[in-house]
Design an enzyme around this catalytic site. Structure first.
Site, PDB file in Angstrom:
ATOM      1  CD1 TRP A  38      -3.395   0.377   0.836  1.00 46.19           C
ATOM      2  CD2 TRP A  38      -2.777  -1.766   0.830  1.00 46.19           C
ATOM      3  NE1 TRP A  38      -4.515  -0.392   0.609  1.00 46.19           N
ATOM      4  CE2 TRP A  38      -4.175  -1.707   0.595  1.00 46.19           C
ATOM      5  CE3 TRP A  38      -2.175  -3.022   0.857  1.00 46.19           C
ATOM      6  CZ2 TRP A  38      -4.957  -2.841   0.399  1.00 46.19           C
ATOM      7  CZ3 TRP A  38      -2.945  -4.151   0.660  1.00 46.19           C
ATOM      8  CH2 TRP A  38      -4.324  -4.050   0.431  1.00 46.19           C
ATOM      9  CD1 TRP A  40      -1.828   5.451   3.034  1.00 43.94           C
ATOM     10  CD2 TRP A  40      -1.710   7.460   4.018  1.00 43.94           C
ATOM     11  NE1 TRP A  40      -2.981   5.633   3.761  1.00 43.94           N
ATOM     12  CE2 TRP A  40      -2.931   6.853   4.377  1.00 43.94           C
ATOM     13  CE3 TRP A  40      -1.418   8.716   4.516  1.00 43.94           C
ATOM     14  CZ2 TRP A  40      -3.865   7.481   5.222  1.00 43.94           C
ATOM     15  CZ3 TRP A  40      -2.342   9.343   5.361  1.00 43.94           C
ATOM     16  CH2 TRP A  40      -3.535   8.732   5.703  1.00 43.94           C
ATOM     17  CE1 TYR A  86      -7.338  -6.564   0.183  1.00 42.14           C
ATOM     18  CE2 TYR A  86      -7.551  -5.885  -2.109  1.00 42.14           C
ATOM     19  CZ  TYR A  86      -7.513  -5.568  -0.765  1.00 42.14           C
ATOM     20  OH  TYR A  86      -7.657  -4.273  -0.372  1.00 42.14           O
ATOM     21  CD  GLN A 106      -3.382   4.571   0.318  1.00 39.17           C
ATOM     22  OE1 GLN A 106      -2.233   4.165   0.310  1.00 39.17           O
ATOM     23  NE2 GLN A 106      -4.308   4.090   1.134  1.00 39.17           N
ATOM     24  N   GLY A 164      -7.190   7.870   1.893  1.00 32.88           N
ATOM     25  CA  GLY A 164      -6.572   7.045   2.926  1.00 32.88           C
ATOM     26  C   GLY A 164      -7.432   6.980   4.183  1.00 32.88           C
ATOM     27  CG  ASP A 166     -10.157   3.436   3.230  1.00 33.29           C
ATOM     28  OD1 ASP A 166      -9.253   4.287   3.137  1.00 33.29           O
ATOM     29  OD2 ASP A 166     -10.010   2.253   2.896  1.00 33.29           O
ATOM     30  NE  ARG A 199     -12.818  -3.610   6.905  1.00 37.59           N
ATOM     31  CZ  ARG A 199     -11.783  -3.035   6.292  1.00 37.59           C
ATOM     32  NH1 ARG A 199     -10.743  -2.624   6.993  1.00 37.59           N
ATOM     33  NH2 ARG A 199     -11.778  -2.846   4.993  1.00 37.59           N
ATOM     34  CD1 TRP A 353     -10.537   4.730   7.676  1.00 35.88           C
ATOM     35  CD2 TRP A 353      -9.590   6.496   8.643  1.00 35.88           C
ATOM     36  NE1 TRP A 353      -9.173   4.616   7.516  1.00 35.88           N
ATOM     37  CE2 TRP A 353      -8.571   5.699   8.099  1.00 35.88           C
ATOM     38  CE3 TRP A 353      -9.222   7.678   9.307  1.00 35.88           C
ATOM     39  CZ2 TRP A 353      -7.214   6.017   8.191  1.00 35.88           C
ATOM     40  CZ3 TRP A 353      -7.874   8.000   9.396  1.00 35.88           C
ATOM     41  CH2 TRP A 353      -6.899   7.167   8.837  1.00 35.88           C
ATOM     42  CD  GLU A 396      -6.719  -1.273   9.825  1.00 40.33           C
ATOM     43  OE1 GLU A 396      -7.261  -2.368  10.120  1.00 40.33           O
ATOM     44  OE2 GLU A 396      -6.902  -0.697   8.744  1.00 40.33           O
TER      45      GLU A 396
HETATM   46  C1  GLC Z   1      -7.287   1.067   4.741  1.00 40.91           C
HETATM   47  C2  GLC Z   1      -6.968   2.471   5.228  1.00 40.91           C
HETATM   48  C3  GLC Z   1      -5.881   3.061   4.365  1.00 40.91           C
HETATM   49  C4  GLC Z   1      -4.679   2.138   4.390  1.00 40.91           C
HETATM   50  C5  GLC Z   1      -5.042   0.683   4.084  1.00 40.91           C
HETATM   51  C6  GLC Z   1      -3.912  -0.269   4.383  1.00 40.91           C
HETATM   52  O1  GLC Z   1      -7.745   1.039   3.462  1.00 40.91           O
HETATM   53  O2  GLC Z   1      -8.086   3.279   5.250  1.00 40.91           O
HETATM   54  O3  GLC Z   1      -5.521   4.332   4.794  1.00 40.91           O
HETATM   55  O4  GLC Z   1      -3.718   2.587   3.500  1.00 40.91           O
HETATM   56  O5  GLC Z   1      -6.128   0.285   4.861  1.00 40.91           O
HETATM   57  O6  GLC Z   1      -3.486  -0.110   5.703  1.00 40.91           O
END
Ligand code: GLC
Length: 433
Positions: A38, A40, A86, A106, A164, A166, A199, A353, A396
């Protein structure tokens, strides 16, 4: 205060997580739930890796940038290897690239991370950093061209996942305009792996998939997306992070003698610095989300609002209102910084989030606070992050109300933020430098 033995144990555990999540050149955010690279996550994770393996930290960024698209975009997921099940996988995104990637980006923290690495790792980094800067310059230019084609000074996202952040309540109203009637049935994998209460709900997922369908139908053509994508939103997190990244890129380009990159970044930054004001809400006294398609400004704050301090110098009056709001929020919960307003009915302390605390947002906001002369508030964020990790390990994210961990376990960027920043041993190192 965390006792020294616990610190030593957590330091070792964090390192072990980063090693275990290392797939050879790139690190997965967590096993199972997020089994690829991923964008960021990788950049921020490199800061943690750098605490024990400098070469490997640079590789993390190099690997990410090696998946850059011809048009300059650096994708949000790179599917380096096949993983059964996935969702949404390469077949949904249809990037038509090798390796397959998603079709969106991102937040561009990478340039900032490169600057941090170059400043604290020993050695002369010119040979390594120069190609990275060329790639980063092309990516930032892509933001300007593709995501702000009219030059209004804020970049848009075409999917909540680009932010990011979500599942932020900010997306609810703009997403309501997205037609989901042709999405069809699909099988989510995330809720087989973690508690569904943590989620996004299914209806949100229908909207996410409608936008993926929109993108792949136009083959991710940036012009079509800018003109017609039903979701076209400017938000303070992405825009502040890009402003910061441009500033850091200018500094690096000057350091490594790349004047044309410095000049381009300076022009882009001027436009972004000026445009950011459009995200200011007088009602919220902070920066909020602007739905560009439907011309509607949100009036609720989110953790992204404070990223303006990280994005660049803030004027005194606005900076004061950021400090005031932060202290006010903190009084309503036990651990800062919640991802969404704890006083709002949409706040949910454990759902993705819509309330929880993320360690890497805390690091960014704390960086901005320290740079604005508020080390006290920066320490508050570091202390809260450390306390959450002590209580619930490297999850997380965390509930700002109870401190309970949520989402995936043994999470890379949580471990990285501990090693690089929140651990008392990391803080001791910075103080003695
Ligand atoms: C989710 C988060 C995102 C992150 C990804 C992997 O999608 O919202 O920010 O990059 O998980 O951790």
């Amino acid at each position: 205060m965390i006792d020294p033995e616990t610190v030593t144990r957590l330091d070792a555990q964090a390192q072990q997580i980063l090693r275990a999540n290392d797939k050879g050149g790139y690190t997965v955010p967590t096993k199972g739930l997020y089994p690829f690279q991923w964008n960021w996550d990788s950049a921020l994770t490199a800061l943690g890796i750098a605490c024990f393996d400098a070469d490997r930290a640079w590789q993390e960024i190099e690997k990410l940038l090696s998946a850059q698209w011809d048009n300059g975009m650096v994708p949000h997921i790179v599917f380096w290897q096949h993983e059964e099940g996935y969702f949404p996988g390469p077949g949904e995104w249809r990037s038509e690239r090798t390796p397959p990637t998603s079709g969106i980006t991102q937040p561009p923290v990478a340039a900032t991370v490169v600057r941090q690495l170059a400043s604290f790792l020993p050695g002369d980094h010119g040979a390594r950093v120069t190609p990275m800067l060329h790639a980063l310059d092309r990516w930032h230019q892509w933001f300007a061209n593709a995501r702000d084609p009219d030059g209004i000074g804020v970049v848009a996202i075409m999917h909540p996942w680009e932010s990011g952040r979500d599942n932020l309540p900010d997306w609810d109203a703009p997403l309501a305009h997205v037609d989901t009637s042709s999405v069809g049935a699909f099988m989510r994998r995330d809720i087989q792996l973690v508690n569904a209460a943590e989620r996004p709900v299914n209806d949100d997922y229908n909207h996410y998939m409608a936008l993926v369908q929109f993108g792949r139908t136009c083959q991710w053509d940036v012009k079509t997306i800018a003109e017609k994508c039903p979701f076209w939103v400017a938000e303070p997190g992405m825009n502040a992070i890009l402003r910061r990244a441009e500033r850091d890129m200018i500094a690096l380009a000057m350091q490594f003698n790349l004047p044309s990159i410095a000049a381009r970044a300076t022009r882009r930054l001027a436009r972004l610095d000026h445009g950011f004001n459009q995200l200011w809400s007088n009602i919220a006294q902070g920066y909020t989300t602007l739905d560009l398609r439907n011309k509607k400004l949100e009036h609720r704050l989110s953790s992204g609002s404070w990223l303006s301090l990280y994005g660049g110098p803030e004027n005194d009056i606005r900076a004061k209102s950021h400090y005031f709001n932060l202290i006010e929020w903190r009084q309503k919960i036990r651990f800062a910084l919640p991802s969404f307003d704890p006083g709002d009915p949409a706040f949910d302390d454990i759902r993705y989030w819509r309330g929880p605390v993320w360690a890497m947002i805390n690091w960014m906001v704390a960086t901005g606070l320290a740079e604005h002369g508020r080390p006290d508030l920066a320490s508050l964020l570091a202390d809260d992050t450390a306390a959450l990790i002590e209580q619930s390990a490297f999850r997380e994210y965390f509930s700002p109300v109870t401190g309970k961990g949520g989402g995936g376990k043994d999470f890379s960027w949580t471990a990285a933020m501990w090693l690089y920043w929140a651990s008392p041993s990391a803080r001791q190192k910075t103080e003695t430098q």
